[in-house]
Design an enzyme around this catalytic site. Structure first.
Site, PDB file in Angstrom:
ATOM      1  N   CYS A   2     -13.540  26.517  47.777  1.00  0.00           N
ATOM      2  CA  CYS A   2     -12.676  25.351  47.547  1.00  0.00           C
ATOM      3  C   CYS A   2     -11.810  25.089  48.781  1.00  0.00           C
ATOM      4  O   CYS A   2     -11.682  25.917  49.689  1.00  0.00           O
ATOM      5  CB  CYS A   2     -11.826  25.535  46.292  1.00  0.00           C
ATOM      6  SG  CYS A   2     -10.252  26.367  46.537  1.00  0.00           S
ATOM      7  N   CYS A   5      -9.087  27.617  49.467  1.00  0.00           N
ATOM      8  CA  CYS A   5      -9.665  28.870  49.968  1.00  0.00           C
ATOM      9  C   CYS A   5      -9.987  28.727  51.458  1.00  0.00           C
ATOM     10  O   CYS A   5      -9.782  29.668  52.244  1.00  0.00           O
ATOM     11  CB  CYS A   5     -10.918  29.238  49.187  1.00  0.00           C
ATOM     12  SG  CYS A   5     -10.588  29.926  47.544  1.00  0.00           S
ATOM     13  N   ASP A  28       2.577  20.215  52.487  1.00  0.00           N
ATOM     14  CA  ASP A  28       1.655  19.288  51.823  1.00  0.00           C
ATOM     15  C   ASP A  28       1.286  18.171  52.797  1.00  0.00           C
ATOM     16  O   ASP A  28       2.132  17.653  53.529  1.00  0.00           O
ATOM     17  CB  ASP A  28       2.321  18.712  50.564  1.00  0.00           C
ATOM     18  CG  ASP A  28       1.322  18.024  49.653  1.00  0.00           C
ATOM     19  OD1 ASP A  28       1.090  18.526  48.530  1.00  0.00           O
ATOM     20  OD2 ASP A  28       0.756  16.967  50.046  1.00  0.00           O
ATOM     21  N   HIS A  44      -8.541  33.251  44.590  1.00  0.00           N
ATOM     22  CA  HIS A  44      -8.754  31.988  43.887  1.00  0.00           C
ATOM     23  C   HIS A  44      -8.534  32.134  42.385  1.00  0.00           C
ATOM     24  O   HIS A  44      -9.205  32.928  41.723  1.00  0.00           O
ATOM     25  CB  HIS A  44     -10.181  31.469  44.140  1.00  0.00           C
ATOM     26  CG  HIS A  44     -10.428  30.146  43.483  1.00  0.00           C
ATOM     27  ND1 HIS A  44     -10.320  28.952  44.161  1.00  0.00           N
ATOM     28  CD2 HIS A  44     -10.716  29.836  42.200  1.00  0.00           C
ATOM     29  CE1 HIS A  44     -10.540  27.965  43.313  1.00  0.00           C
ATOM     30  NE2 HIS A  44     -10.798  28.467  42.114  1.00  0.00           N
ATOM     31  N   ASN A  82       0.735  21.425  38.634  1.00  0.00           N
ATOM     32  CA  ASN A  82      -0.090  20.547  37.811  1.00  0.00           C
ATOM     33  C   ASN A  82      -1.265  21.358  37.286  1.00  0.00           C
ATOM     34  O   ASN A  82      -1.914  22.084  38.057  1.00  0.00           O
ATOM     35  CB  ASN A  82      -0.569  19.353  38.635  1.00  0.00           C
ATOM     36  CG  ASN A  82       0.587  18.502  39.122  1.00  0.00           C
ATOM     37  OD1 ASN A  82       1.578  18.338  38.409  1.00  0.00           O
ATOM     38  ND2 ASN A  82       0.474  17.966  40.321  1.00  0.00           N
ATOM     39  N   HIS A  93      -7.356  24.923  42.662  1.00  0.00           N
ATOM     40  CA  HIS A  93      -6.934  26.264  43.141  1.00  0.00           C
ATOM     41  C   HIS A  93      -5.441  26.291  42.868  1.00  0.00           C
ATOM     42  O   HIS A  93      -4.704  25.438  43.384  1.00  0.00           O
ATOM     43  CB  HIS A  93      -7.242  26.397  44.640  1.00  0.00           C
ATOM     44  CG  HIS A  93      -6.871  27.726  45.261  1.00  0.00           C
ATOM     45  ND1 HIS A  93      -7.748  28.472  46.015  1.00  0.00           N
ATOM     46  CD2 HIS A  93      -5.701  28.433  45.262  1.00  0.00           C
ATOM     47  CE1 HIS A  93      -7.148  29.577  46.453  1.00  0.00           C
ATOM     48  NE2 HIS A  93      -5.891  29.572  46.016  1.00  0.00           N
ATOM     49  N   HIS A  95      -1.757  26.122  42.654  1.00  0.00           N
ATOM     50  CA  HIS A  95      -0.733  25.893  43.680  1.00  0.00           C
ATOM     51  C   HIS A  95       0.540  25.432  43.015  1.00  0.00           C
ATOM     52  O   HIS A  95       0.519  24.758  41.987  1.00  0.00           O
ATOM     53  CB  HIS A  95      -1.200  24.874  44.722  1.00  0.00           C
ATOM     54  CG  HIS A  95      -1.678  23.571  44.150  1.00  0.00           C
ATOM     55  ND1 HIS A  95      -2.921  23.429  43.581  1.00  0.00           N
ATOM     56  CD2 HIS A  95      -1.082  22.363  44.047  1.00  0.00           C
ATOM     57  CE1 HIS A  95      -3.078  22.185  43.165  1.00  0.00           C
ATOM     58  NE2 HIS A  95      -1.970  21.509  43.426  1.00  0.00           N
ATOM     59  N   HIS A  97       3.972  23.249  43.849  1.00  0.00           N
ATOM     60  CA  HIS A  97       4.646  22.324  44.760  1.00  0.00           C
ATOM     61  C   HIS A  97       6.118  22.740  44.809  1.00  0.00           C
ATOM     62  O   HIS A  97       6.781  22.807  43.764  1.00  0.00           O
ATOM     63  CB  HIS A  97       4.565  20.886  44.237  1.00  0.00           C
ATOM     64  CG  HIS A  97       3.179  20.331  44.112  1.00  0.00           C
ATOM     65  ND1 HIS A  97       2.643  19.454  45.027  1.00  0.00           N
ATOM     66  CD2 HIS A  97       2.216  20.519  43.163  1.00  0.00           C
ATOM     67  CE1 HIS A  97       1.417  19.116  44.657  1.00  0.00           C
ATOM     68  NE2 HIS A  97       1.127  19.751  43.515  1.00  0.00           N
TER      69      HIS A  97
END
Ligand code: DGP
Length: 118
Positions: A2, A5, A28, A44, A82, A93, A95, A97
């Site tokens: 991904c 990754c 970001d 992952h 999210n 993957h 994450h 924010h």
């Protein structure tokens, strides 16, 4: 493999903020606030649904340190993950924010009336 990754393995370049043996933080590409950092585990996991609690504990410490590193620990910040379709997760993957550097407003979540759920 991904996209995140590939960021971990540096196949895709990123603007790194911090890393250790297990976690990686980078800016970001499409910032929604003056500070908008993505924090990921190097291993992952598709989403927050999948991360074991002990790994999440270590990730929490890493995220706290990243907030200090980028200078928003005292002023305050928001952490969002999210998850899945209704969470509008685009990259599959896990994450978080990390958003800050300004006074963040609360909103943009849904058109649904919360009374619908009561
Ligand atoms: P989400 O909707 O929670 O899955 O957000 C994915 C975020 O990832 C979005 O804010 C944009 C960011 N993003 C996607 N691709 C890249 C990339 O290649 N590099 C960086 N730095 N950020 C990316």
């Amino acid at each position: 493999m991904c996209i995140f990754c590939k960021i971990v393995t540096k196949e895709i370049p990123s603007n790194m903020v911090a890393e250790n043996e297990s976690f990686y933080a980078f800016h970001d590409i499409n910032p929604k606030a003056p500070v908008h950092v993505l924090i990921i585990p190097k291993a992952h996991y598709d989403s927050f649904r999948d991360i074991p609690g002990d790994v999440m504990g270590k990730m929490t410490t890493f995220m706290q340190n990243v907030a200090k590193e980028v200078g928003i620990d005292e002023s305050g910040y928001r952490i969002i993950s999210n998850i899945g379709d209704d969470g509008a997760q685009e990259v599959k993957h896990l994450h978080f924010h990390l958003l800050g550097g300004t006074h963040l407003h609360w909103g943009h979540f849904s058109d649904a009336n919360s009374k619908d759920f009561l």
